[in-house]
Design an enzyme around this catalytic site. Structure first.
Site, PDB file in Angstrom:
ATOM      1  N   SER A 154      29.259  55.806  30.245  1.00 25.16           N
ATOM      2  CA  SER A 154      30.690  55.885  29.972  1.00 25.16           C
ATOM      3  C   SER A 154      31.311  57.083  30.699  1.00 25.16           C
ATOM      4  O   SER A 154      31.290  57.129  31.930  1.00 25.16           O
ATOM      5  CB  SER A 154      30.922  55.937  28.460  1.00 25.16           C
ATOM      6  OG  SER A 154      32.276  55.707  28.149  1.00 25.16           O
ATOM      7  N   ASP A 252      33.222  44.590  27.582  1.00 27.12           N
ATOM      8  CA  ASP A 252      33.652  45.981  27.720  1.00 27.12           C
ATOM      9  C   ASP A 252      34.961  46.015  28.504  1.00 27.12           C
ATOM     10  O   ASP A 252      35.028  45.449  29.598  1.00 27.12           O
ATOM     11  CB  ASP A 252      32.570  46.767  28.470  1.00 27.12           C
ATOM     12  CG  ASP A 252      32.910  48.232  28.674  1.00 27.12           C
ATOM     13  OD1 ASP A 252      33.961  48.695  28.188  1.00 27.12           O
ATOM     14  OD2 ASP A 252      32.103  48.926  29.330  1.00 27.12           O
ATOM     15  N   HIS A 282      30.652  47.778  25.168  1.00 24.22           N
ATOM     16  CA  HIS A 282      30.556  49.164  25.614  1.00 24.22           C
ATOM     17  C   HIS A 282      29.716  49.965  24.611  1.00 24.22           C
ATOM     18  O   HIS A 282      29.837  49.795  23.405  1.00 24.22           O
ATOM     19  CB  HIS A 282      31.966  49.761  25.691  1.00 24.22           C
ATOM     20  CG  HIS A 282      32.023  51.095  26.352  1.00 24.22           C
ATOM     21  ND1 HIS A 282      32.086  51.236  27.719  1.00 24.22           N
ATOM     22  CD2 HIS A 282      32.041  52.349  25.848  1.00 24.22           C
ATOM     23  CE1 HIS A 282      32.132  52.525  28.022  1.00 24.22           C
ATOM     24  NE2 HIS A 282      32.100  53.218  26.906  1.00 24.22           N
TER      25      HIS A 282
END
Length: 309
Positions: A154, A252, A282
Site C-alpha cells: 500500500s 481494491d 486491499h
C-alpha cells in the site's frame, strides 16, 4: 470471480454507517496497528534484532529478520503500509517474517516517521536513508554487496517505488528488485482516473471516497501530488529501474494504478511480474494469506527474489 467468502464474511461483520465520519487519527491508528496473526502463530525465523539507524534528521527504529545462519546475505528493506499515517514494526511483523524465510533475504523492516506529524518527504527520506545505511555497513550486516531489494504494501509500495526512483537518480547505491504489494502510486485524487476507483468504490474495506483524506496527512506539508516522488506513476522516464513484482487485488480501488505502473515499467524494458489475486481486497496480506487462494503470495515473492547459485 466473486469476493472470497471468508473476506465477504469479515466485511459483513463491520458495522455499517451512512454517516461519513472524519478520520480520528489516534482511533484509526489503534485499529490499523493491530496485527492479524497472534505472535505465537507467526512464521518462525532464525533471529530477530531491534536496531536504530541514526541520521542527521532523526533516529529510525528497524527490525532485522535473519532467515538462517550464513556468511553473507542479500538484503531487502520492508516499508509497511498504513496510508502514511499508521503502521508499525509490529503491525507488519507477520508479513516480514515469511518474506525472509521464503526468499532467503535478510529483511530490514523500517519504522519510518508518520504523517501528519511528519509529512512528505520525511517517510521517504527515512526509507532511503536506511537503504543507504545498509550499503555503508556492508560488513556488519553481512550484505553480499550485490542484491539490495525494497518491498512494501500500500503506502509502503509507494515508498518502495519512490526509493527505487531516488536510488537510480542519485546514484549512491543500486536497488536490484522492487516488490510492490497493492501499491498506492497515484496520490492525485482530484479526479478518479482508474476504473477500479469506481468499480470498487464502496464496500470492500478501503473505500475510494476515503483516499483523499488518507493522503491529505502525507501531503499536509505542501507536497505536490504530481511530483513523481509523491506519486511514482507520474514519472515519465522509467529506464534502468529494478525488476519489479507487482501484486494487486481484484476488489481494491487502487488495483488499476498498480497494474498501470507495471505496464509503464514494461514499456521501458523493465522485467516485470504482475499478479492479480482474484476475489481479494486491499490489505489481504497477513489477514487472508492463510487461505488457499492467497497463501502462495510469499512463495511467489521468494521465487522472484531468489538468488541463483
Amino acid at each position: 470471480m466473486p469476493l472470497h467468502p471468508e473476506i465477504k464474511k469479515m466485511l459483513e461483520s463491520i458495522p455499517k454507517s451512512d454517516v461519513k465520519e472524519k478520520i480520528v487519527l489516534e482511533k484509526m491508528r489503534e485499529i490499523l496497528n493491530i496485527p492479524s496473526i497472534p505472535a505465537e502463530k507467526r512464521v518462525q525465523v532464525h533471529s530477530i534484532e531491534e536496531r536504530t539507524v541514526s541520521t542527521s534528521e532523526t533516529e529510525i527504529p528497524v527490525r532485522i529478520y535473519t532467515p538462517e545462519e550464513k556468511n553473507f546475505y542479500p538484503i531487502l528493506m520492508y516499508f509497511h503500509g498504513g496510508a502514511f499515517f499508521s503502521g508499525t514494526l509490529e503491525s507488519h511483523d507477520e508479513i516480514a517474517r515469511p518474506i525472509a524465510m521464503e526468499s532467503g533475504y535478510k529483511v530490514i523492516s523500517v519504522d519510518y516517521r508518520l504523517a501528519p506529524e511528519h509529512p512528505y518527504p520525511a517517510a521517504l527520506q527515512d526509507c532511503y536513508d536506511v537503504a543507504k545505511w545498509v550499503t555503508e555497513n556492508k560488513d556488519e550486516l553481512k550484505w553480499d554487496g550485490v542484491n539490495l531489494a525494497v518491498a512494501g504494501d500500500s503506502a509502503g509500495g509507494n515508498l518502495a517505488a519512490a526509493v527505487s526512483l531516488m536510488a537510480r537518480d542519485k546514484k549512491e547505491f543500486v536497488i536490484t528488485h522492487q516488490v510492490l504489494y497493492y501499491p498506492s502510486l497515484d496520490l492525485d485524487l482530484s479526479e478518479f482516473r482508474y476504473p477500479s476507483l469506481f468499480e470498487n468504490r464502496k464496500g470492500y474495506g478501503v473505500e475510494s471516497d476515503q483516499l483523499a483524506e488518507f493522503c491529505s496527512f502525507y501531503l499536509s506539508g505542501g507536497a505536490d501530488p504530481n511530483d513523481p516522488l509523491v506519486s511514482p506513476i507520474k514519472k515519465e522516464n522509467l529506464k534502468h529501474l529494478p525488476s519489479a513484482l507487482v501484486i494487486t487485488a481484484e476488489f481494491d480501488p487502487m488495483r488499476d494504478e498498480g497494474e498501470q505502473y507495471a505496464a509503464n515499467l514494461e514499456q521501458y524494458g523493465i522485467s516485470v511480474e504482475l499478479k492479480r489475486y482474484e476475489g481479494a481486497t486491499h490489505g489481504f496480506l497477513g489477514k487472508f494469506t492463510h487461505l488457499e487462494e492467497y497463501q502462495d503470495v510469499y512463495k511467489r515473492t521468494g521465487k522472484f527474489l531468489k538468488i541463483e547459485g
